[in-house]
Structures are given as structure tokens and as C-alpha cells.
Design a protein around this motif. Structure first.
Motif, PDB file in Angstrom:
ATOM      1  N   GLU A 155       0.833  -1.208   0.000  1.00  0.00           N
ATOM      2  CA  GLU A 155       0.000   0.000   0.000  1.00  0.00           C
ATOM      3  C   GLU A 155       0.867   1.259   0.000  1.00  0.00           C
ATOM      4  O   GLU A 155       0.566   2.232  -0.681  1.00  0.00           O
ATOM      5  CB  GLU A 155      -0.941   0.002   1.204  1.00  0.00           C
ATOM      6  N   ILE A 156       1.962   1.216   0.739  1.00  0.00           N
ATOM      7  CA  ILE A 156       2.882   2.360   0.747  1.00  0.00           C
ATOM      8  C   ILE A 156       3.514   2.501  -0.639  1.00  0.00           C
ATOM      9  O   ILE A 156       3.656   3.605  -1.163  1.00  0.00           O
ATOM     10  CB  ILE A 156       3.961   2.211   1.837  1.00  0.00           C
ATOM     11  N   GLY A 157       3.866   1.374  -1.260  1.00  0.00           N
ATOM     12  CA  GLY A 157       4.416   1.413  -2.622  1.00  0.00           C
ATOM     13  C   GLY A 157       3.438   2.015  -3.618  1.00  0.00           C
ATOM     14  O   GLY A 157       3.825   2.824  -4.477  1.00  0.00           O
ATOM     15  N   ARG A 158       2.152   1.657  -3.494  1.00  0.00           N
ATOM     16  CA  ARG A 158       1.134   2.236  -4.379  1.00  0.00           C
ATOM     17  C   ARG A 158       1.009   3.744  -4.150  1.00  0.00           C
ATOM     18  O   ARG A 158       0.818   4.513  -5.095  1.00  0.00           O
ATOM     19  CB  ARG A 158      -0.213   1.543  -4.180  1.00  0.00           C
ATOM     20  N   ALA A 159       1.113   4.176  -2.907  1.00  0.00           N
ATOM     21  CA  ALA A 159       1.041   5.613  -2.603  1.00  0.00           C
ATOM     22  C   ALA A 159       2.214   6.343  -3.243  1.00  0.00           C
ATOM     23  O   ALA A 159       2.034   7.412  -3.845  1.00  0.00           O
ATOM     24  CB  ALA A 159       1.026   5.839  -1.085  1.00  0.00           C
ATOM     25  N   ILE A 160       3.410   5.766  -3.140  1.00  0.00           N
ATOM     26  CA  ILE A 160       4.593   6.373  -3.767  1.00  0.00           C
ATOM     27  C   ILE A 160       4.395   6.444  -5.278  1.00  0.00           C
ATOM     28  O   ILE A 160       4.669   7.475  -5.904  1.00  0.00           O
ATOM     29  CB  ILE A 160       5.872   5.582  -3.411  1.00  0.00           C
ATOM     30  N   ASP A 161       3.889   5.367  -5.877  1.00  0.00           N
ATOM     31  CA  ASP A 161       3.649   5.348  -7.326  1.00  0.00           C
ATOM     32  C   ASP A 161       2.648   6.422  -7.743  1.00  0.00           C
ATOM     33  O   ASP A 161       2.857   7.129  -8.730  1.00  0.00           O
ATOM     34  CB  ASP A 161       3.130   3.980  -7.772  1.00  0.00           C
ATOM     35  N   ALA A 162       1.552   6.547  -6.993  1.00  0.00           N
ATOM     36  CA  ALA A 162       0.518   7.531  -7.335  1.00  0.00           C
ATOM     37  C   ALA A 162       1.066   8.953  -7.226  1.00  0.00           C
ATOM     38  O   ALA A 162       0.793   9.799  -8.096  1.00  0.00           O
ATOM     39  CB  ALA A 162      -0.698   7.356  -6.432  1.00  0.00           C
ATOM     40  N   LEU A 163       1.841   9.211  -6.184  1.00  0.00           N
ATOM     41  CA  LEU A 163       2.407  10.546  -6.003  1.00  0.00           C
ATOM     42  C   LEU A 163       3.470  10.847  -7.060  1.00  0.00           C
ATOM     43  O   LEU A 163       3.604  11.986  -7.515  1.00  0.00           O
ATOM     44  CB  LEU A 163       2.981  10.695  -4.594  1.00  0.00           C
ATOM     45  N   THR A 164       4.192   9.830  -7.483  1.00  0.00           N
ATOM     46  CA  THR A 164       5.183   9.999  -8.548  1.00  0.00           C
ATOM     47  C   THR A 164       4.475  10.265  -9.879  1.00  0.00           C
ATOM     48  O   THR A 164       4.886  11.145 -10.641  1.00  0.00           O
ATOM     49  CB  THR A 164       6.089   8.752  -8.640  1.00  0.00           C
ATOM     50  N   ALA A 165       3.392   9.545 -10.145  1.00  0.00           N
ATOM     51  CA  ALA A 165       2.632   9.749 -11.387  1.00  0.00           C
ATOM     52  C   ALA A 165       2.044  11.160 -11.445  1.00  0.00           C
ATOM     53  O   ALA A 165       1.922  11.739 -12.532  1.00  0.00           O
ATOM     54  CB  ALA A 165       1.514   8.707 -11.495  1.00  0.00           C
ATOM     55  N   ARG A 166       1.730  11.737 -10.313  1.00  0.00           N
ATOM     56  CA  ARG A 166       1.216  13.121 -10.256  1.00  0.00           C
ATOM     57  C   ARG A 166       2.343  14.147 -10.350  1.00  0.00           C
ATOM     58  O   ARG A 166       2.077  15.338 -10.350  1.00  0.00           O
ATOM     59  CB  ARG A 166       0.522  13.367  -8.924  1.00  0.00           C
ATOM     60  N   ALA A 167       3.567  13.681 -10.335  1.00  0.00           N
ATOM     61  CA  ALA A 167       4.755  14.544 -10.317  1.00  0.00           C
ATOM     62  C   ALA A 167       4.869  15.308  -8.995  1.00  0.00           C
ATOM     63  O   ALA A 167       5.406  16.400  -8.942  1.00  0.00           O
ATOM     64  CB  ALA A 167       4.794  15.488 -11.512  1.00  0.00           C
ATOM     65  N   TRP A 168       4.395  14.695  -7.918  1.00  0.00           N
ATOM     66  CA  TRP A 168       4.550  15.262  -6.575  1.00  0.00           C
ATOM     67  C   TRP A 168       5.799  14.699  -5.905  1.00  0.00           C
ATOM     68  O   TRP A 168       6.297  15.266  -4.940  1.00  0.00           O
ATOM     69  CB  TRP A 168       3.335  14.976  -5.712  1.00  0.00           C
TER      70      TRP A 168
END
Length: 163
Positions: free
Chosen positions: A86-99
């Protein structure tokens, strides 16, 4: 015989209420957890963040030495209600947003947009904290946390936020 209807806005009091000292702490901490998390997640959803995404942003914002993806997953999954996936998915989502971005050394860092999102989340969570703490004196809050930590230690648990 006259009956008085009970409106949904004012439910009838329980027939018998046990004194607080004999009520189960496990039940009340669970109910409090559910209410707080539901309220917190709803507020974060209002700014298009999940709670795990907030945990990642907060951890990155607080650190002077950025962490690798694996370090973030292990650190956050170890003491929060989420697994490493779940933490990995959060990192991926934030990276995809360019955050978030990953530097040449493999460390995860916040971008300007990520730092702005972190500031928005902090503002929202200050409001949420005020809502949750309304009518609760700081001394009572501190005592409650001290008592809960003592109970956790009594049961052999980890009573520190960041071990």
C-alpha cells in the motif's frame, strides 16, 4: 397511553449505561479509531489525497535525508495500518502526479508540487485536529494518551509513535 416518538436526530438514551470505569477500553478505542480515521480520510479526500499518500508526503517533508523507496515502505508499513504494498502504491501515485521524484541515488524527494500539496494537507489536518479536539482540554488529551500508552506497555506493545 401516550407515546412520544423518538426522532432520528435525538436517539433515546441507553436503558442502562455501565459506569465508565467498567466499560471496555478495547471497544471505545476501536470506535474512536474508526470515527477519527473516517473523518480524517474524508477530509484528505477533499484535496484528492489518501491517508497512505499523506503518510509518504509527511515523512518526506520531515526528513532532512531523503529515503529510498524501500526505506519509505519499510518505515511506514512497520508502524502504520498499511502494508508495504500500500505504501508502494502511494509512492507510485504521487510519482505519477509529479509530486515525488527519485534522484540519481534512488532517494525519493518531493517536487515543488508535492511540497505545495503537503502544505495544503497540513492546513486541512489542522482543521481536522481542531474538530476532533473541540471541547477537550489539552490536559485531558495528554492524560488520555498517557493512559493508553501505559496500557499498551502493560500488554507488551510498542507505545512510541516512531520506534
Amino acid at each position: 397511553m401516550t407515546t412520544v416518538p423518538v426522532s432520528p436526530a435525538s436517539p433515546a438514551p441507553p436503558a442502562t449505561a455501565a459506569p465508565a470505569v467498567v466499560q471496555p477500553v478495547g471497544y471505545w478505542t476501536w470506535v474512536a479509531h474508526q470515527a477519527v480515521v473516517r473523518h480524517l480520510r474524508g477530509a484528505l479526500a477533499g484535496i484528492d489525497l489518501t491517508q497512505p499518500q499523506w503518510w509518504v508526503l509527511k515523512d518526506i517533508a520531515a526528513e532532512h535525508a531523503p529515503r529510498t523507496r524501500a526505506e519509505l515502505r519499510n518505515r511506514l508499513a512497520a508502524h502504520l495500518d498499511a502494508g508495504p504494498e500500500e505504501i508502494g502504491r502511494a509512492i507510485d501515485a504521487l510519482t505519477a502526479r509529479a509530486w515525488l521524484r527519485t534522484d540519481e541515488a534512488g532517494r525519493v524527494r518531493a517536487t515543488d508540487a508535492g511540497r505545495a500539496a503537503t502544505r495544503r494537507a497540513v492546513d486541512v489536518l489542522k482543521r481536522v485536529r481542531a474538530e476532533i479536539h473541540a471541547g477537550v482540554p489539552e490536559e485531558d488529551y495528554a492524560t488520555t494518551l498517557d493512559v493508553l500508552r501505559r496500557m499498551i506497555r502493560n500488554l507488551g506493545g510498542q507505545a512510541e509513535l516512531y520506534p
